[in-house]
Scaffold this motif. Structure first.
Motif, PDB file in Angstrom:
ATOM      1  N   GLY A  44       0.834  -1.155  -0.045  1.00  0.00           N
ATOM      2  CA  GLY A  44       0.066  -0.071   0.006  1.00  0.00           C
ATOM      3  C   GLY A  44       0.774   1.145  -0.065  1.00  0.00           C
ATOM      4  N   TYR A  45       2.108   1.155   0.368  1.00  0.00           N
ATOM      5  CA  TYR A  45       3.000   2.559   0.258  1.00  0.00           C
ATOM      6  C   TYR A  45       3.596   2.563  -1.142  1.00  0.00           C
ATOM      7  N   GLY A  46       3.253   1.654  -2.171  1.00  0.00           N
ATOM      8  CA  GLY A  46       3.796   1.703  -3.348  1.00  0.00           C
ATOM      9  C   GLY A  46       4.314   3.199  -3.889  1.00  0.00           C
ATOM     10  N   PRO A  47       3.132   4.283  -3.673  1.00  0.00           N
ATOM     11  CA  PRO A  47       3.458   5.521  -4.384  1.00  0.00           C
ATOM     12  C   PRO A  47       4.738   5.892  -3.765  1.00  0.00           C
ATOM     13  N   PHE A  48       4.984   5.972  -2.560  1.00  0.00           N
ATOM     14  CA  PHE A  48       6.243   6.511  -1.793  1.00  0.00           C
ATOM     15  C   PHE A  48       7.201   5.632  -2.223  1.00  0.00           C
ATOM     16  N   TYR A  49       7.265   4.344  -2.574  1.00  0.00           N
ATOM     17  CA  TYR A  49       8.345   3.559  -3.087  1.00  0.00           C
ATOM     18  C   TYR A  49       9.002   4.087  -4.616  1.00  0.00           C
ATOM     19  N   VAL A  50       7.717   4.164  -5.491  1.00  0.00           N
ATOM     20  CA  VAL A  50       7.925   4.730  -6.796  1.00  0.00           C
ATOM     21  C   VAL A  50       8.527   6.035  -6.699  1.00  0.00           C
ATOM     22  N   GLY A 244       3.845  10.013  -7.415  1.00  0.00           N
ATOM     23  CA  GLY A 244       4.110   8.533  -7.583  1.00  0.00           C
ATOM     24  C   GLY A 244       2.960   7.845  -7.812  1.00  0.00           C
ATOM     25  N   LEU A 245       1.823   8.151  -7.228  1.00  0.00           N
ATOM     26  CA  LEU A 245       0.518   7.624  -7.624  1.00  0.00           C
ATOM     27  C   LEU A 245       0.138   7.669  -9.122  1.00  0.00           C
TER      28      LEU A 245
END
Length: 335
Positions: A44-50, A244-245
């Motif tokens: 769920g933290y994908g946008p931050f990782y991207v 990121g999103l």
């Protein structure tokens, strides 16, 4: 690989409105602010990782360091001790912190479980009402507990009506496979593992976080001191998330590969993990701050969470939910 956290797995391919996109124009990065953010490995933290991998924060004048923790329970104390500037938490952690006097505030919701957490049962058990008198395995005082409590509540029941079995989310599949546990509350990928047992004919989902969207929500939180001292950096952090999103929407396969490397799985597996998650776009974040009994509101989900924490003597009193967040950043960015 199971994510080392309390809750579930989610998905992020939500769009962003043109009005919201207009607020994300780059700022001059002449003297970048820097922030260290505590986090865990979580789809769920994908946008931050991207945003981190592609340096998307740079355009907003921010340098972000993600500091990973193996145990999410350590994050509130890390914030309190200034070991990190802010953290990605579940909302129940913020409710618990505020109830104990810590000045932690949500500045934005990140994502919520949308089917990634589920109550799975033997197919002979067709409704929540059928849980009465039966053993139900779950991890106490976790999002699994909150989901179960809410499902029982809206069906006119509570935990006195079931036989509670203290069990880790990862232990539930084997217990159900052995036949010793008829009902379990867990999250992906455990849910899919259980549903595949017996050729897919033995177990099914009776209730899931799709039925209570927003009840289990991840949030970005800072202390009141950080909010007062570094408002520009926090605004830039939110913009970086949104960038990121957007990138995830435009480049889903590349983004899945980036996220998969953080999760320790393939891009395809990362995609699967994100299926039970809904990342909240900036244009929709305001709903969480509106006073409402709906679970998509911090007031609605907070009431369920705080009631359970109070009953289990984890907090001394139910806090004013308005004290758990600062909506000013989201409000300003969406005007």
């Amino acid at each position: 690989m199971t994510a080392p956290r309390f809750s579930f797995i989610r998905k992020s391919l939500a769009g962003i409105s043109l009005a919201a996109a207009a607020t994300l124009s780059p700022v001059a990065a002449h003297a970048a602010d820097a922030m260290t953010i505590g986090t865990v490995v979580w789809a769920g933290y994908g946008p931050f990782y991207v945003a981190d991998k592609l340096d998307l924060y740079d355009q907003f004048g921010l340098d972000v360091e993600l500091q990973f923790f193996n145990d999410p329970a350590l994050l509130p104390s890390a914030m309190a001790g200034n070991a990190v500037d802010g953290a990605m938490l579940t909302y129940d952690q913020v409710v618990g912190s505020v109830a104990k006097g810590l000045p932690h505030r949500v500045v934005m919701p990140i994502d919520f479980s949308y089917g990634g957490d589920a109550i799975v049962a033997d197919k002979a058990i067709t409704s929540v009402a059928d849980f009465k008198g039966k053993q139900v395995g779950f991890n106490p005082l976790s999002p699994s507990d909150f989901l179960l409590a809410y499902a029982l509540q809206i069906n006119g029941m509570d935990e006195k009506d079931i036989q509670s079995v203290n069990m880790t989310p990862e232990g539930i599949p084997s217990a159900m496979a052995s036949g010793s546990l008829p009902i379990g509350v867990t999250y992906e990928p455990n849910v899919s593992q259980i549903l595949a047992m017996g050729g897919g004919d033995k177990f099914h989902v009776v209730y899931s976080s799709k039925d209570a969207p927003g009840l289990i929500t991840d949030v970005l939180a800072f202390s009141e001191a950080q909010i007062e001292e570094n408002p520009e950096a926090i605004t830039a952090m939110i913009k970086g998330y949104q960038a990121g999103l957007e990138y995830m929407q435009a480049h889903p396969e590349e983004s899945a590969e980036i996220i998969g490397k953080v999760l320790g799985v393939s891009g395809a597996e990362a995609m699967e993990q994100m299926e039970g998650v809904y990342n909240i776009p900036l244009a929709e974040m305001g709903q969480n701050f509106v006073e409402s009994s709906e679970t998509t509101s911090f007031y609605g989900s907070g009431a369920v969470i705080a009631d359970l924490l109070l009953k289990n003597k984890q907090i001394p009193a139910i806090p004013d939910f308005a004290d758990t967040f600062d909506a000013s950043f989201v409000t300003e960015l969406t005007q």
